[in-house]
Design an enzyme around this catalytic site. Structure first.
Site, PDB file in Angstrom:
ATOM      1  N   GLY A   1       0.833  -1.201   0.000  1.00 53.00           N
ATOM      2  CA  GLY A   1       0.000   0.000   0.000  1.00 53.00           C
ATOM      3  C   GLY A   1       0.862   1.244   0.000  1.00 53.00           C
ATOM      4  O   GLY A   1       2.032   1.223   0.414  1.00 53.00           O
ATOM      5  N   GLU A   2       0.262   2.327  -0.496  1.00 50.03           N
ATOM      6  CA  GLU A   2       1.018   3.577  -0.591  1.00 50.03           C
ATOM      7  C   GLU A   2       1.493   4.032   0.786  1.00 50.03           C
ATOM      8  O   GLU A   2       0.733   4.025   1.748  1.00 50.03           O
ATOM      9  CB  GLU A   2       0.152   4.662  -1.231  1.00 50.03           C
ATOM     10  CG  GLU A   2      -0.088   4.429  -2.715  1.00 50.03           C
ATOM     11  CD  GLU A   2      -0.460   5.711  -3.427  1.00 50.03           C
ATOM     12  OE1 GLU A   2      -0.009   6.789  -3.011  1.00 50.03           O
ATOM     13  OE2 GLU A   2      -1.222   5.632  -4.408  1.00 50.03           O
ATOM     14  N   GLY A   3       2.727   4.429   0.867  1.00 45.26           N
ATOM     15  CA  GLY A   3       3.337   4.871   2.118  1.00 45.26           C
ATOM     16  C   GLY A   3       4.006   3.743   2.866  1.00 45.26           C
ATOM     17  O   GLY A   3       5.108   3.907   3.400  1.00 45.26           O
TER      18      GLY A   3
END
Length: 627
Positions: free
Chosen positions: A557-559
């Site tokens: 996931g992003e981050g």
């Protein structure tokens, strides 16, 4: 050099003024450039002219294509009129074009009509266009009829083209001065902007209370490790001269608030500190070959901190932008999934929150306005785009005030992949289906039907906006949505406050592409830890000139992908800063080194030396008696 905020630009200058080099620098960031050469080949016996042409060809990158229009001057207008929106054209130069236009071989001709056609073609050119032209002489009027005809025609051409272009720059002795278009932003002479509050995901303006009273947006800050206390910012590092305590740049203010517009002049990283840091790495006392590709990390940190010995980032803030996109872009995503992920982060649960806690980073969740279906109409209104950009800038400004030394830009939302593909197609001419990754369900299965619906949504959106402007704010309004707009504002604000940003995922890369039109300096403050195998991220990074430090192909996931890499990156910076110079380069010898400088002693001969008497000879003693 990168100067954004223009679509068509005229570069003027005298002979050997550097106008061609400056024009080439304007298009240096474009992935593909079509070079339109207007000058004739000339006399084969003129070696000096042939040398000039060869020097021009040698400067062009191998990815550029060349098109000749010297045979027919009128064809230049046709070339510009047929250019596609994703193309970048460089015409060099109009002086040669006028010379061919006046050549007796092309007479009789309607010179005035041809110049008018060229100006009209420039006004309606869909591609980004740079034209180079010599400025008409500033001294005596030529004494010959041919010379006067040339200067008159060139003067008319320059005036007509300058009027048609949205940017004009004069280069004198290699120094550009903008006469029209993307000049540096100055306080006071700025247009008014809307003060409408930023709409939140539910449609209400962000920071609106239940009774409708407007308040300043105060996103919830989840402090997972007490690394950053928003009510009591930590002190800046004591060491002077780093990027963390250098002067920052702020946006101009108007009566209505912040002004964000194309062509802003924001700071660049230190151009000397990065190379000095790389040179220093070669002198460190390490037993192996060194840091490998992670040397780029040290160079980046040195440039953004303004010191050859950069320190590890201690205060890191993660900004998670949560915003959904309606329509086919969100195909294959369960409704409410992004809200669930954002709720996990707010309560300290989920992969992103746990990794942030492990890394000692603070986490801030930001709600973006929901975007309408881009295939049916604009994703946002112009007012929402302005508010989102200012809000993103404010988030970066608040992080700087809290002592953040690094921002991690992340996003969660339905439809972000398709939106990033649309932005990539609009800003760089990419094929949407080639940069749209496969859709994977929650059970790990491939959903090809959802992928096709996403492709159709992007295709329809690109067809709907085929004649629309590709300026930054127009791309955000038509295709980008609230999350990309806020992320763009974060990048601009972080650049102004000299804070590096680690990008992770398609939303941050899409914001990087859009930010080029507002401030080309922003991409130089961006770092990409891992591309995650995402085709849109890989291509956008290539356009921005970013190279992933790692190739882990994480899909957390992003981050979260960036936070996995963060401890390693910190360790590398800490090691590079702490290691001493190798003793061989300082002339010092460590006292406990038993191998230090043993004196050479010639070994004793194993047998008779060269002056010995051979064994079969009779030895005689000094008394004369036989031995």
């Amino acid at each position: 050099m990168s100067v954004d905020g223009w679509n068509t630009v005229l570069v003027l200058g005298g002979i050997r003024s550097g106008k061609s080099e400056f024009a080439e620098s304007l298009v240096g960031d474009a992935p593909v450039v079509r070079y339109v050469a207007t000058a004739p080949t000339g006399d084969p016996q003129d070696t000096e002219w042939a040398g000039r042409l060869a020097a021009h060809r040698a400067r062009r990158p191998g990815s550029w294509t060349t098109e000749e229009t010297a045979d027919e001057p009128r064809r230049l207008a046709d070339v510009l009129a047929s250019a596609e929106p994703h193309e970048t054209l460089l015409v060099d130069d109009l002086g040669g074009w006028v010379a061919v236009l006046l050549d007796p071989a092309h007479q009789p001709a309607d010179d005035t009509g041809t110049i008018t056609e060229l100006a009209d073609a420039i006004r309606h050119c869909a591609a980004r266009l740079v034209l180079v032209s010599p400025e008409v002489g500033l001294s005596l009027v030529p004494t010959t009829p041919v010379g006067r005809a040339f200067t008159d025609a060139l003067g008319v051409t320059n005036r007509a083209v300058a009027d048609a272009c949205d940017g004009v720059v004069l280069v004198i002795a290699g120094q550009p001065t903008w006469l029209k278009g993307p000049a540096p932003v100055r306080t006071g002479a700025t247009p008014a902007v809307s003060t409408g509050a930023l709409p939140a995901a539910g449609g209400k303006p962000a920071g609106t209370t239940a009774n409708g009273a407007g308040v300043e947006p105060t996103p919830e800050l989840v402090d997972l490790s007490n690394a950053v206390n928003p009510t009591s910012p930590p002190p800046l590092p004591a060491e002077s001269g780093t990027g963390w305590n250098m002067p920052t740049m702020t946006l101009p203010m108007a009566a209505t608030g912040l002004v964000i517009q194309p062509g802003m002049e924001l700071p660049m990283p230190d151009e000397y500190a990065g190379p000095q840091a790389i040179e220093r790495l070669a002198t460190l006392d390490v037993p192996g070959a060194g840091l490998g590709v992670l040397e780029r990390l040290v160079g980046f940190a040195a440039a953004t901190q303004g010191t050859p010995t950069p320190a590890a980032w201690n205060s890191v803030r993660v900004l998670l932008v949560n915003g959904d996109h309606a329509g086919g872009a969100a195909a294959g995503v369960r409704p409410g999934e992004s809200a669930r992920r954002a709720g996990q982060a707010r309560t300290g649960r989920g992969a992103l929150a746990r990794l942030a806690a492990e890394a000692g980073a603070s986490l801030q969740v930001v709600d973006a306005p929901s975007a309408a279906a881009m295939e049916d109409g604009p994703a946002l209104t112009g007012e929402q785009v302005e508010s989102a950009l200012r809000y993103g800038w404010q988030l970066a400004e608040e992080a700087a005030g809290a002592g953040a030394q690094l921002l991690v830009l992340a996003a969660t939302g339905a439809g972000t992949e398709a939106t990033a593909a649309a932005v990539l197609a609009a800003t760089s001419g990419a094929e949407p289906s080639a940069v749209l990754g496969r859709v994977v369900t929650e059970t790990g299965e491939i959903d090809d039907a959802a992928w096709m619906r996403r492709c159709a949504a992007v295709r329809d959106a690109m067809h709907r906006t085929r004649n629309s402007s590709r300026a930054a704010k127009d791309v955000l309004a038509e295709l980008g949505g609230g999350d990309v707009a806020i992320a763009t504002g974060v990048l601009l604000g972080a650049t102004a406050h000299r804070i590096p940003v680690m990008l992770d995922g398609p939303v941050g890369l899409a914001a990087g592409l859009v930010s080029r039109d507002l401030a080309g300096q922003a991409r130089h403050w961006c770092l990409l830890a891992d591309h995650g195998g995402d085709p849109a991220v890989k291509l956008a990074a290539d356009v921005l000139g970013l190279t992933a430090l790692l190739d882990l192909r994480l899909g957390l996931g992003e981050g979260a992908n960036a936070l996995v890499a963060l401890p390693m990156l910190r360790s590398v910076l800490a090691l590079a800063a702490a290691l001493p110079t190798h003793p061989s380069l300082t002339g010092e010898v460590e006292p406990d080194d038993e191998r230090a400088a043993p004196e050479f002693a010639e070994p004793a001969p194993a047998g008779p030396g060269p002056t010995s008497i051979e064994p079969d000879e009779e030895r005689v003693d000094p008394s004369g008696r036989a031995g």
